[in-house]
Design an enzyme around this catalytic site. Structure first.
Site, PDB file in Angstrom:
ATOM      1  N   CYS A   2       0.834  -1.189   0.000  1.00 22.84           N
ATOM      2  CA  CYS A   2       0.000   0.000   0.000  1.00 22.84           C
ATOM      3  C   CYS A   2       0.873   1.244   0.000  1.00 22.84           C
ATOM      4  O   CYS A   2       2.058   1.196  -0.286  1.00 22.84           O
ATOM      5  CB  CYS A   2      -0.895   0.004   1.241  1.00 22.84           C
ATOM      6  SG  CYS A   2      -1.751  -1.551   1.541  1.00 22.84           S
ATOM      7  N   ASP A 104      -2.133  -9.293   7.878  1.00 21.46           N
ATOM      8  CA  ASP A 104      -0.813  -9.480   8.472  1.00 21.46           C
ATOM      9  C   ASP A 104      -0.357  -8.233   9.225  1.00 21.46           C
ATOM     10  O   ASP A 104       0.408  -8.314  10.182  1.00 21.46           O
ATOM     11  CB  ASP A 104       0.211  -9.850   7.393  1.00 21.46           C
ATOM     12  CG  ASP A 104       0.345  -8.770   6.329  1.00 21.46           C
ATOM     13  OD1 ASP A 104      -0.698  -8.319   5.810  1.00 21.46           O
ATOM     14  OD2 ASP A 104       1.477  -8.386   6.002  1.00 21.46           O
ATOM     15  N   ILE A 299      10.725  -9.822 -19.981  1.00 19.95           N
ATOM     16  CA  ILE A 299      10.952  -8.666 -20.852  1.00 19.95           C
ATOM     17  C   ILE A 299      11.864  -9.085 -21.994  1.00 19.95           C
ATOM     18  O   ILE A 299      12.902  -9.727 -21.776  1.00 19.95           O
ATOM     19  CB  ILE A 299      11.602  -7.509 -20.076  1.00 19.95           C
ATOM     20  CG1 ILE A 299      10.638  -6.957 -19.009  1.00 19.95           C
ATOM     21  CG2 ILE A 299      12.032  -6.385 -21.022  1.00 19.95           C
ATOM     22  CD1 ILE A 299      11.276  -5.930 -18.091  1.00 19.95           C
TER      23      ILE A 299
END
Length: 669
Positions: A2, A104, A299
């Site tokens: 976050c 968590d 990639i």
């Protein structure tokens, strides 16, 4: 995973503005698009906000942060992941603790109330950055994980401590102004940063493995900084030399456990896959531990010299993974350069950062939020060519002339593309680093070697201000002599890299910032601190055996890796430099015209426009040596990055931009 933000006022009665807290979350909406929350109780002078990316406990009402617990005594907001948290929750529940969520994150305030912060940190495993406020103690703690996988910035104004997951989060506070720092500017131009510093005046980072304890009294803040962990290589007297199989089995055991823990999520988990043994080892172990095929993201560059997709494909086939290849060309990379700088908040020497941002975007488009990555392996097991060079120069005893010649030949041939970037073009010696370390590690030399170019690039007034500044001395001052004294030269080289380039480059513009730009969490299993502490005990001669780097890791993963990967030497993963492709070079020049023209350079007052033109001419000259062109390519990318930092953060009012973003999202309080 976050974004967090917070404001700590210098007096409890000073109210924290709710909308400013929400604006700070809104400006980093990309880190947490699933939900947001804020908390600023009356007469406390403290507030936090949070932008949430749901990975553990997807229930939005239960998982919302900040947590406001223990009768309102604790305010807590967290960015990252704690592994093995179920065991800790079970132990705390048995002691009578009641949990409000399945997250968590909630283990930290419960551990803190029982153990205090210093003891709590010993129990935390994973990547994390958090703020915890204890009202009874009138104390704010700011904590960052051991390697700096998750970012955490802070600054002090006349009345507040302001902190957040990104620089732009801090700049969203109306009292914080974006000013490019002269010393920070110099380090932006040479790539390597001074630990704890940023490009912006007064904006700091909590250093990896550190905790800030901030208390207030009579309108003043007292800030204590404590190191709670560091990479501690044993001295020769402390080191035990056991048989090879002990170390090989130990690496296998610890890495498997780290991978298994990081597969825990309430959403699908994929893997990044290049042609190196690091990501291949992670994919192999993840595939073995998973009941379903793993999605592997690769990639591919439009340059055969730099592309590793074909080797990655061999590993994907060997494990039964579902490979997803993103093909990138020169045009796309520089088309996304400006957007990348907005997210990295520092300059980049190579468009690999852009490629990784585009890959994370692709990962989200196919509905993945989490990938396991191979970052940290080279740091623990001595994988970079610079480490081999330092081992050869400073750590190998008894080499005869034939062996020495073979070492030099192998090193130069396998890494000639990166001379001027990953390896020094010319030897650079910093007296202060020599005094602290015993030698100037080769990993720093390419960047410190750009110092003369950087000085000539500075605006004359800034150049005069920094005439006596030695960047190596500033870096040396931040290195802890306790972890260098009496260590083997290879230990020293790895330690210096971990304290500088790992945190400042690989985990920043090569990791969190370009991953979270697209709301995607990367989990580097090699940087599990249990594995790292074991890796520190491996004798240097087993990390690099002869001319083979990462010997112990290769042997530990031998059964998982195809032969071509097991035998392959380290190949530094980077995007093709602009001068190697005419279309890419023209794209770079186009961006200079738009953001770093002579007029714009003079207006910003940071960079000498005449010397930029000189470098452009050198880069286009057929007489310029290849290694010089690699170095100039990096410096030009930094110049463009500096001007984009000025464009994004100095020319714009970030607090107003954050407010507008909150309005667009409907985050209005």
């Amino acid at each position: 995973m976050c974004g967090i933000a917070g404001i700590f006022a210098n007096r409890p009665e000073r109210e924290v503005d709710s909308q400013v807290l929400v604006n700070m979350a809104a400006i980093m909406h990309h880190r947490g698009p699933d939900n947001y929350g804020y908390c600023n109780p009356k007469d406390v002078g403290m507030g936090m906000s949070h932008a949430r990316l749901s990975i553990i406990d997807l229930n939005e009402s239960r998982g919302r942060q900040p947590f406001f617990l223990h009768g309102g005594q604790i305010i807590f907001a967290h960015n990252g992941e704690f592994y093995d948290y179920q065991r800790l929750r079970g132990e705390l529940t048995a002691l009578g603790e009641h949990f409000e969520t399945k997250s968590d994150s909630e283990i930290v305030p419960h551990l803190y109330m029982r153990l205090g912060m210093e003891e709590t940190l010993k129990h935390l495993r994973g990547e994390f950055a958090f703020g915890l406020f204890d009202e009874l103690q009138d104390t704010l703690y700011l904590v960052r994980d051991r390697f700096g996988i998750k970012p955490l910035y802070w600054t002090q104004t006349d009345n507040h401590i302001v902190f957040g997951s990104e620089v732009k989060t801090v700049l969203a506070h109306p009292e914080v102004n974006a000013v490019i720092d002269s010393h920070g500017l110099f380090h932006q131009l040479i790539q390597v940063m001074v630990p704890g510093r940023t490009a912006f005046k007064g904006v700091h980072q909590v250093e990896p493995g550190h905790m800030l304890k901030i208390t207030r009294k009579d309108g003043r803040f007292n800030i204590e900084t404590t190191k709670y962990w560091d990479m501690d290589f044993p001295t020769p007297q402390q080191r035990q030399r056991l048989d090879d199989e002990y170390y090989i089995e130990g690496v296998r055991k610890h890495l498997l456990e780290a991978v298994q823990l990081r597969l825990n999520a309430d959403v699908p988990v994929g893997c990044y896959l290049s042609g190196g043994i690091d990501s291949c080892a992670i994919l192999g172990l993840a595939s073995a531990a998973s009941q379903d095929p793993i999605r592997a993201f690769t990639i591919s560059f439009d340059s055969d010299e730099y592309d590793e997709a074909s080797i990655a494909t061999e590993m994907a086939r060997a494990t039964g993974a579902e490979q997803d290849i993103l093909k990138l060309n020169a045009d796309l990379l520089y088309d996304n350069f400006s957007r990348t700088i907005w997210h990295t908040e520092r300059t980049i020497y190579n468009t690999l950062a852009v490629a990784k941002l585009m890959m994370s975007q692709h990962v989200r488009h196919v509905d993945y939020k989490v990938v396991l990555t191979g970052e940290g392996s080279d740091e623990l097991f001595a994988g970079y060519p610079a480490f081999r060079k330092d081992m050869f120069l400073h750590g190998m005893e008894g080499l005869d002339a034939e062996q020495a010649a073979e070492w030099q030949r192998t090193l130069s041939e396998s890494n000639k593309l990166f001379q001027g970037a990953m390896l020094p073009k010319d030897e650079y010696v910093s007296e202060k680093i020599n005094d602290k370390v015993g030698f100037t590690p080769s990993c720093l030399q390419p960047w410190l070697g750009c110092s003369d170019l950087a000085r000539q690039l500075l605006n004359p007034e800034i150049r005069d201000e920094l005439k006596d500044y030695e960047p190596g001395a500033a870096i040396a001052d931040r290195l802890d002599e306790r972890y260098l004294k009496d260590r083997h030269p290879l230990d020293k080289a790895q330690y210096v890299w971990i304290k500088t380039m790992l945190e400042g480059q690989i985990l920043t513009w090569g990791g969190d910032r370009v991953d979270m730009a697209n709301s995607m969490e990367a989990r580097p299993a090699f940087l599990d601190h249990h594995l790292a502490e074991f890796a520190a005990t491996i004798p240097p001669q087993l990390r690099i055996r002869g001319s083979k780097e990462k010997y112990v890791l290769r042997e530990a993963m031998k059964g998982l890796l195809p032969t071509v990967l097991y035998e392959r030497q380290k190949f530094a993963f980077m995007a093709p430099p602009a001068h190697t492709d005419l279309k890419k070079w023209n794209k770079l020049k186009s961006l200079f015209k738009r953001h770093a023209s002579a007029d714009k350079l003079k207006e910003a007052g940071l960079i000498d426009a005449d010397f930029v033109q000189t470098l452009m001419e050198r880069q286009e000259s057929p007489d310029t040596p290849a290694a010089d062109k690699v170095q100039i390519d990096a410096v030009l990318n930094h110049v463009l990055g500096v001007m984009l930092l000025h464009h994004h953060f100095v020319d714009q009012d970030i607090s107003q931009l954050a407010h507008d973003r909150a309005q667009e999202l409907g985050w209005v309080v």
